[in-house]
Design an enzyme around this catalytic site. Sequence first.
Site, short mmCIF file in Angstrom:
data_model
loop_
_atom_site.label_atom_id
_atom_site.label_comp_id
_atom_site.label_asym_id
_atom_site.label_seq_id
_atom_site.Cartn_x
_atom_site.Cartn_y
_atom_site.Cartn_z
N ASN A 298 8.59 5.67 -2.82
CA ASN A 298 8.07 4.51 -2.51
C ASN A 298 8.99 3.25 -2.77
O ASN A 298 9.03 2.44 -2.17
CB ASN A 298 6.84 4.23 -3.10
CG ASN A 298 5.81 5.31 -2.68
OD1 ASN A 298 5.82 5.65 -1.64
ND2 ASN A 298 4.57 5.52 -3.37
N THR B 222 6.28 11.73 4.34
CA THR B 222 6.84 12.35 2.97
C THR B 222 6.29 12.33 1.83
O THR B 222 6.81 13.12 0.82
CB THR B 222 8.17 11.38 3.19
OG1 THR B 222 7.79 10.07 2.75
CG2 THR B 222 8.69 11.61 4.17
N ASP B 223 5.06 11.74 1.60
CA ASP B 223 4.48 11.76 0.34
C ASP B 223 3.48 12.82 0.08
O ASP B 223 3.57 13.28 -1.15
CB ASP B 223 3.73 10.51 0.07
CG ASP B 223 4.62 9.22 -0.36
OD1 ASP B 223 5.76 9.51 -0.48
OD2 ASP B 223 4.25 7.98 -0.72
N ASP C 128 -6.50 33.47 -35.98
CA ASP C 128 -7.22 34.39 -36.94
C ASP C 128 -6.23 35.85 -36.71
O ASP C 128 -5.42 35.84 -35.61
CB ASP C 128 -8.63 34.85 -36.35
CG ASP C 128 -9.35 35.72 -36.97
OD1 ASP C 128 -9.04 36.09 -38.19
OD2 ASP C 128 -10.38 36.34 -36.58
N VAL D 112 0.97 -1.14 0.02
CA VAL D 112 0.12 0.00 0.09
C VAL D 112 0.87 1.41 -0.08
O VAL D 112 0.54 2.16 -0.64
CB VAL D 112 -0.99 -0.18 1.03
CG1 VAL D 112 -1.64 1.28 1.18
CG2 VAL D 112 -1.97 -1.31 1.23
N GLU E 85 11.57 2.73 -0.12
CA GLU E 85 11.04 2.02 0.98
C GLU E 85 11.03 0.69 0.70
O GLU E 85 11.51 -0.18 1.49
CB GLU E 85 9.57 2.56 1.45
CG GLU E 85 9.51 3.89 1.70
CD GLU E 85 8.13 4.54 1.82
OE1 GLU E 85 7.06 3.53 1.57
OE2 GLU E 85 7.76 5.68 1.85
N GLU F 37 -2.14 5.29 -4.11
CA GLU F 37 -3.69 5.32 -4.68
C GLU F 37 -4.20 6.61 -4.59
O GLU F 37 -5.23 6.75 -5.55
CB GLU F 37 -4.41 4.30 -3.50
CG GLU F 37 -4.76 5.04 -2.38
CD GLU F 37 -3.44 4.71 -1.23
OE1 GLU F 37 -2.57 3.96 -1.76
OE2 GLU F 37 -3.46 5.19 -0.20
N ILE G 272 2.13 1.77 -3.67
CA ILE G 272 1.12 2.31 -4.60
C ILE G 272 0.49 3.44 -4.19
O ILE G 272 -0.25 3.54 -3.16
CB ILE G 272 0.12 1.15 -4.89
CG1 ILE G 272 0.65 -0.10 -5.26
CG2 ILE G 272 -1.06 1.49 -5.91
CD1 ILE G 272 1.21 -0.04 -6.42
#
Length: 890
Positions: A693, A724-725, A328, A281, A696, A286, A284
């Site tokens: 990620n 951190t995300d 134009d 999790v 990690e 999400e 990813i």
Amino acid sequence: MLVQPPYTKDTAVLAAEMHSEVQCGLSSEEADKLLQQHGQNTIQSEKQRSLLSMLLQQFASPMVLLLLFAAGLSFFFKEWLDGTAILAVVVINALISFYMELQANRSMNALKHMVSLSAKVIRDSSLQEVPSENVVPGDVLYVEAGDMILADARIFSSTQLEVDESALTGESLPVTKDEAVLAGEVPLAERVNMLFKGTFVTKGNAYALVTGTGMGTELGKIASLVQQAEQAATPLEKKLEQLSKKLIWITVGLVIVIFFAGLAQGAEWVKVLEVSIALAVAAIPEGLPIVATLALAQGMLRMAKHKVIVKRLAAVETLGGTNVICTDKTGTLTQNIISVNTILIPSGKTEVIYSPDGTVAVPKEVQNSVNYQKIVDAAILCNTANLEVKNNVLREVGDPLEVGLLKFSTTEGKDVHQVREKFPKTREEAFTSETKIMATLHENRSTSIVFAKGAVEELLQKCTRILLEGDPQDFSDSQKAAWIAQTELLASEGLRLLAFAYKETPSLQESLTQGLVFTGVLGLLDPPRLEVSAALEECKSAGIKVIMITGDHPATARNIALKLGLIGDNELPIMHGKDMKDFADLTNQDKKRWLETVVFARVTPKQKIDLITLLQENKYIVGMTGDGVNDAPAIKKADIGIAMGLRGTQVAQEVSDMVLKDDSFTSIVVAIKQGRIIFENIKKFVAYLLSCNLSELFVVAFSSVLNLHFALVPLQILFINLVTDVLPALALGVTEGNNLIMKDKPRNPDTPIIDNQQWKAIFTYAAVITFCVLGAVFASHYLYHQTELWNPQLCNNILFFTLVFSQLWHVFNMSSAQVAFFKSEVVKNKYVWYALAVCIVLVSTVYFTQPLRDVLSIYTMSIMDWVISLGFSFLSLLIIQVLKRTGVVL
């Protein structure tokens, strides 16, 4: 509520029933009361999701469900602390995602309010423009070619009116309309005396009494029966989905390795499963689509501050890849401040001089000539524009050219309303792209007179006589040729030419445009916008080709193009519409010439579509600007349709992807620049999230596979991911970009968000961070503590804090390597610093609060251990910066 259908009633009776007057319209007070009674003129077609359903949607992710499953397992095996903490992280993540989606929805609603259309109605006895949602039953609506019809209405006066009702009835051809009363039950498609909301005028004009608004219109009735369709995924969402699939495969592979390595080492399978699922999790993101949506919406609002309204999120992607702009001339490359510059009558040419107070100086002999007087009368009477003063502010309603004619007439001391009352209009032949002439019939007592204006070549063909010294005389072909030669010279000076004619007629039934008496020509000047030349240079450096497509005279087009630097003296000649073959008949040589030509003049709507088709076949991403109903097909055909907000017709605005509120070409360049910045920001925070990620994953994978004495626990992984995300990624999403963004060539829209080269960089970033994080642990053990026995708790903490700070500093690696570090767009982004400050406060709170330390298995560390941890976290930043600036990675 009207019991008898309005198409079966005489308009006078209908107006009386609705307490309105066809000549004067409603008063402002009456309109306000009716608005309260009937509500706003809007179609309620979209059902907004409730806040509860929006919140619950955040838990629908498969990965979140897996994490909930892990929490359930923890509770089952009485691991209350782990289960509660995992559940808390899930809830916090959901609340953050919910807040971001709520903000994105609010941003999009704000954008919708910015793109409100306006309607022309008669109120308080004068023609006014009001927001479309404020139109009420009983209003007198005025529509003309190019207008979107914004309410259902009963026609009571029309001139050559044709309406495209294909969106409502499926009828492919425009329907001719009139005001005659219909009897009995008449099908919708045959109600020729009615106008319907959602359709648009293709020819002529009309006055009509509004009979239905909002959900009370025919369009509203259909909308109420149709459930909202599922919204298709945007190209960006599809790319994010593809990206997620790639990441899932990477994650699944590593999780399987970690899971079996843990089992092989004799760990409890529940704990191993918990770590694996939590890690998956964390890997990813999400919430990525929601973060992307918020970044797009905020970027679109930023564009709105630059006078650009982007109507579709997906259009932002295409903007970043646009490499051809078909534009134009009038109002886009020029100022669209039309003023009379030259008077050309048989007695000679006169230049108009404007004084600082706005008055004009025209020689007395010219003012006293009959030709000049006829031209001024025609400028007022053969004109559908209006000037009105409200609260001491002059409001201009109508076409800018016609407004310019009215302004010129008023400076000559003419009272527009007085002249129009003296010579009321009884009939009109509206200007069309085919005829290029407008003519009106006026009556004053026993006198009937026609005034006409239009393109010089077309109007001269309709004239059989010329006014010389006050008397109409025969007009020969040689004289007409001489006039055309004179006007060619004026056009080459950048003037827009308009010819005028009149005739006195005893018959009210004959054609208004036959047997006219030519009076002269006015040369109108629309000077280039001063800022456009710089914008064109920026386009050139950005690899964007600019093509001028205009209906103006070739000489006028060439003059403006030369002044702006769009072409040089040695460029290919201007391509005239009459020299353009049908698309099916084009040879390879013809196609090559089309692709090389920069200025097209006197082109038809079909030729515009043909040119865009050819460009698209040659892999160009085309932006097309336009303002009229004839531009609508080309605007819709282009990859990015751009409508004018000031002078653009409602049809053009409806089919467009973007609306320019100031009609300026510079705004298009600003939009492309912002589109590039937004897409680069999305790439930045996607790369940031993925590399964090993956680091990690790598740390845990190495610890498990190598059976090290230390590892991260699931709660620490989830905390790192949360801290951190979220905030740094959001801060990257609002970065303003650097000055080099328009030096790059346009992006290919078919390329994924993260290409192979960027994947290489992401894996390199993750590897460097992993190396430094593990290096900090080994440095502390072997260089500082120098003990034989490992201290798992201390190693875990150094691992944890080094990873946290390495990921926080990693946000600075998302800046361009072409710019000095401290001058980069990320370092100068104040929101990045705010995000880092909040994250550091959160980490400090955890470290200094005993209950939180217990939850996350945190222990106090010595100053030297902190120096090692922070030192290695900065080392990861230094190594990545060296790799970026030496060209090893992006």
